[in-house]
Design a protein around this motif. Structure first.
Motif, PDB file in Angstrom:
ATOM      1  N   SER A 148     -31.036  42.974 -44.717  1.00  0.00           N
ATOM      2  CA  SER A 148     -31.344  43.516 -43.548  1.00  0.00           C
ATOM      3  C   SER A 148     -30.183  43.875 -42.642  1.00  0.00           C
ATOM      4  O   SER A 148     -29.837  44.869 -42.213  1.00  0.00           O
ATOM      5  CB  SER A 148     -32.296  42.828 -42.846  1.00  0.00           C
ATOM      6  OG  SER A 148     -33.335  42.537 -43.409  1.00  0.00           O
ATOM      7  N   LEU A 169     -38.375  46.704 -34.892  1.00  0.00           N
ATOM      8  CA  LEU A 169     -37.250  47.485 -35.319  1.00  0.00           C
ATOM      9  C   LEU A 169     -36.895  48.480 -33.966  1.00  0.00           C
ATOM     10  O   LEU A 169     -35.715  48.803 -34.202  1.00  0.00           O
ATOM     11  CB  LEU A 169     -37.642  48.472 -36.361  1.00  0.00           C
ATOM     12  CG  LEU A 169     -38.033  47.537 -37.756  1.00  0.00           C
ATOM     13  CD1 LEU A 169     -38.136  48.462 -39.001  1.00  0.00           C
ATOM     14  CD2 LEU A 169     -36.657  46.674 -37.890  1.00  0.00           C
ATOM     15  N   LEU A 218     -28.662  47.417 -41.170  1.00  0.00           N
ATOM     16  CA  LEU A 218     -28.219  47.543 -39.917  1.00  0.00           C
ATOM     17  C   LEU A 218     -26.913  47.871 -39.567  1.00  0.00           C
ATOM     18  O   LEU A 218     -26.870  48.869 -38.767  1.00  0.00           O
ATOM     19  CB  LEU A 218     -28.799  46.563 -38.924  1.00  0.00           C
ATOM     20  CG  LEU A 218     -28.892  46.753 -37.734  1.00  0.00           C
ATOM     21  CD1 LEU A 218     -29.748  47.630 -37.118  1.00  0.00           C
ATOM     22  CD2 LEU A 218     -29.228  45.196 -36.929  1.00  0.00           C
ATOM     23  N   ALA A 226     -43.187  48.700 -38.106  1.00  0.00           N
ATOM     24  CA  ALA A 226     -41.786  48.777 -37.392  1.00  0.00           C
ATOM     25  C   ALA A 226     -42.021  47.907 -35.978  1.00  0.00           C
ATOM     26  O   ALA A 226     -40.924  47.277 -35.529  1.00  0.00           O
ATOM     27  CB  ALA A 226     -41.557  50.186 -37.119  1.00  0.00           C
ATOM     28  N   PRO A 258     -36.779  40.793 -31.269  1.00  0.00           N
ATOM     29  CA  PRO A 258     -37.083  41.324 -32.419  1.00  0.00           C
ATOM     30  C   PRO A 258     -37.073  40.071 -33.364  1.00  0.00           C
ATOM     31  O   PRO A 258     -36.564  39.276 -33.540  1.00  0.00           O
ATOM     32  CB  PRO A 258     -36.023  42.303 -32.655  1.00  0.00           C
ATOM     33  CG  PRO A 258     -34.840  41.964 -31.911  1.00  0.00           C
ATOM     34  CD  PRO A 258     -35.344  41.179 -30.814  1.00  0.00           C
ATOM     35  N   LEU A 261     -41.938  44.111 -36.545  1.00  0.00           N
ATOM     36  CA  LEU A 261     -40.957  43.631 -36.731  1.00  0.00           C
ATOM     37  C   LEU A 261     -39.712  43.822 -35.653  1.00  0.00           C
ATOM     38  O   LEU A 261     -38.731  43.374 -35.636  1.00  0.00           O
ATOM     39  CB  LEU A 261     -40.163  44.243 -38.086  1.00  0.00           C
ATOM     40  CG  LEU A 261     -41.109  43.841 -39.400  1.00  0.00           C
ATOM     41  CD1 LEU A 261     -40.723  44.777 -40.355  1.00  0.00           C
ATOM     42  CD2 LEU A 261     -41.114  42.560 -39.628  1.00  0.00           C
ATOM     43  N   GLU A 310     -39.007  44.489 -43.527  1.00  0.00           N
ATOM     44  CA  GLU A 310     -37.801  44.679 -42.454  1.00  0.00           C
ATOM     45  C   GLU A 310     -36.608  45.412 -43.390  1.00  0.00           C
ATOM     46  O   GLU A 310     -36.043  46.300 -42.831  1.00  0.00           O
ATOM     47  CB  GLU A 310     -37.642  43.660 -41.921  1.00  0.00           C
ATOM     48  CG  GLU A 310     -36.915  42.401 -42.492  1.00  0.00           C
ATOM     49  CD  GLU A 310     -36.694  41.214 -41.505  1.00  0.00           C
ATOM     50  OE1 GLU A 310     -35.506  40.508 -41.962  1.00  0.00           O
ATOM     51  OE2 GLU A 310     -37.481  41.124 -40.542  1.00  0.00           O
ATOM     52  N   LEU A 343     -35.007  49.094 -42.950  1.00  0.00           N
ATOM     53  CA  LEU A 343     -33.737  49.422 -42.574  1.00  0.00           C
ATOM     54  C   LEU A 343     -32.914  50.297 -43.477  1.00  0.00           C
ATOM     55  O   LEU A 343     -32.028  51.046 -43.283  1.00  0.00           O
ATOM     56  CB  LEU A 343     -33.186  48.144 -42.141  1.00  0.00           C
ATOM     57  CG  LEU A 343     -33.983  47.441 -40.745  1.00  0.00           C
ATOM     58  CD1 LEU A 343     -33.201  45.952 -40.522  1.00  0.00           C
ATOM     59  CD2 LEU A 343     -33.326  48.389 -39.573  1.00  0.00           C
ATOM     60  N   LEU A 376     -33.896  47.635 -32.350  1.00  0.00           N
ATOM     61  CA  LEU A 376     -32.866  47.665 -33.053  1.00  0.00           C
ATOM     62  C   LEU A 376     -31.993  48.749 -33.238  1.00  0.00           C
ATOM     63  O   LEU A 376     -30.871  48.836 -33.714  1.00  0.00           O
ATOM     64  CB  LEU A 376     -32.977  47.015 -34.356  1.00  0.00           C
ATOM     65  CG  LEU A 376     -33.498  45.276 -34.556  1.00  0.00           C
ATOM     66  CD1 LEU A 376     -33.730  44.889 -35.946  1.00  0.00           C
ATOM     67  CD2 LEU A 376     -32.393  44.340 -33.929  1.00  0.00           C
ATOM     68  N   MET A 377     -32.465  49.766 -32.817  1.00  0.00           N
ATOM     69  CA  MET A 377     -32.291  50.964 -32.991  1.00  0.00           C
ATOM     70  C   MET A 377     -30.763  51.450 -32.272  1.00  0.00           C
ATOM     71  O   MET A 377     -30.876  51.077 -31.084  1.00  0.00           O
ATOM     72  CB  MET A 377     -33.141  52.045 -32.956  1.00  0.00           C
ATOM     73  CG  MET A 377     -34.291  52.287 -34.039  1.00  0.00           C
ATOM     74  SD  MET A 377     -33.956  52.657 -35.620  1.00  0.00           S
ATOM     75  CE  MET A 377     -33.858  51.028 -36.221  1.00  0.00           C
TER      76      MET A 377
END
Length: 377
Positions: free
Chosen positions: A9, A45, A13, A40, A363, A43, A221, A225, A48-49
């Protein structure tokens, strides 16, 4: 095992962030599977973007894309025609003009929750004095089971079984979304479940005709990703490729047995979608050879004009034209306990996912700031 997943992961990322650093403009990717949407948000996500990468939720929730007119037909069958209506549980609370199916049951409708279409066939065989209608919703994932039920009912000679078919086809919807200048998508995170049936090659036209990166990904996840990293790298490199990152479940040509079953029983037709209006060849209707099992024909049903509940913007939400937070009903008048629109009803709906998971303090994945993986050449 957990450590390997976390390592993968973090690597993915880092690839995503490295690609976003090279991007000269914001990037928008759409996941078109309701399971991806829920995963999404569960988790974390979206948090995290990178700032210049948007993950948009598309029309991948079967309940959410079912047109309002189809919901009203189901309620009319239950209340006016006094049939035994079999449905999956997530359809019960979708509001129609005359209330929901759950409220129709409280008013005396004979409503049965089933776990498969063949359960409905068994009920029809056990109660020949009752007319039984199966509410057939979903994409190509569940449509083969409906087709199998129709063929089984015909083989058994059942004259009291029919279906109200509201099945949808994924590809015409993706084509409509890809052509939208308002969305200006940079790629699709393609649905895993539907792809098991259709195969990966069905998406080739999106890549070749639209020059749009397309990646099939799993639901954990690390898998999501990795898929997003692949999409970002293609977008910034100016590439458009079809990549299957879920090969353990998805084959190039898909499930031929299921496809043949769909071909025998159904044919494509123009049908209405919530939020996308009418799309040519985007639905599945029973072929003439199976017309006796069509509930609309058997009961002489007429669809009313589709009309969203007052104040509901589910149609805009499932086409990424708006977010749940843009809706004045979200979290106040409309909640999972007392929903107004289908996006808050379904466990795969974007509004319910936002309600349950948006604003999570942290997250699930906490990346290591020092991790830097170069984008592959």
């Amino acid at each position: 095992m957990a450590e390997r997943v976390q390592a993968r992961s973090r690597e993915a990322l880092a690839r995503l962030r490295a690609a976003s650093d090279r991007a000269e403009r914001p990037l928008s990717f759409m996941e078109v599977c309701g399971t991806h949407t829920t995963a999404a948000f569960r988790l974390g996500l979206p948090s995290l973007m990178p700032e210049n990468v948007r993950l948009l939720s598309g029309p991948g929730c079967p309940v959410c894309v079912t047109a309002q007119g189809d919901i009203d037909l189901l309620i009319a069958l239950a209340l006016d025609h006094r049939v035994t209506l079999c449905t999956y549980g997530d359809m019960l609370r979708v509001p129609g003009r005359r209330g929901s199916l759950a409220k129709a049951r409280a008013r005396g409708a004979d409503l049965r929750v089933v776990y498969s279409s063949l359960d409905a066939v068994r009920l029809a065989a056990a109660e020949p004095e009752r007319q039984l209608v199966f509410a057939a919703v979903g994409f190509e994932t569940t449509a083969p089971a409906t087709a199998a039920a129709v063929e089984t009912a015909r083989r058994l000679g059942l004259t009291n079984f029919s279906v109200l078919a509201s099945h949808k086809r994924v590809m015409p919807a993706l084509e409509a979304l890809a052509a939208s200048p308002e969305l200006a998508l940079d790629g699709f995170l393609l649905p895993g479940h539907v792809s098991v049936i259709l195969g990966s090659e069905v998406y080739r036209p999106l890549v070749e005709a639209r020059h749009l990166p397309c990646v099939i990904g799993g639901f954990e996840e690390a898998l999501m990703l990795v898929a997003l990293a692949e999409l970002a790298e293609q977008a910034v490199d100016g590439r458009a490729e079809l990549v299957n990152l879920y090969p353990e479940a998805v084959r190039p040509r898909g499930n031929r047995v299921a496809q043949d079953l769909l071909e025998r029983v159904f044919e494509p037709a123009e049908v209405p979608w919530r939020g996308l209006s009418r799309i040519p060849e985007s639905g599945l209707v029973l072929r003439a050879a199976y017309a006796d099992f069509d509930a609309t024909r058997r009961f002489g049903l007429l669809r009313a004009e589709d009309r969203e509940p007052a104040g509901c913007i589910c149609g805009a939400v499932i086409t990424a034209a708006a977010t749940p937070h843009d809706c004045r009903l979200f979290g106040t008048a409309c909640t999972p306990i007392d929903p107004i629109g289908p996006c808050m009803v379904s466990s795969e709906g974007t509004c319910q996912a936002w309600f349950k998971y948006r604003g999570m303090p942290e997250p699930v994945l906490e990346p290591e700031p020092s991790t830097q993986i170069a984008s592959p050449a």
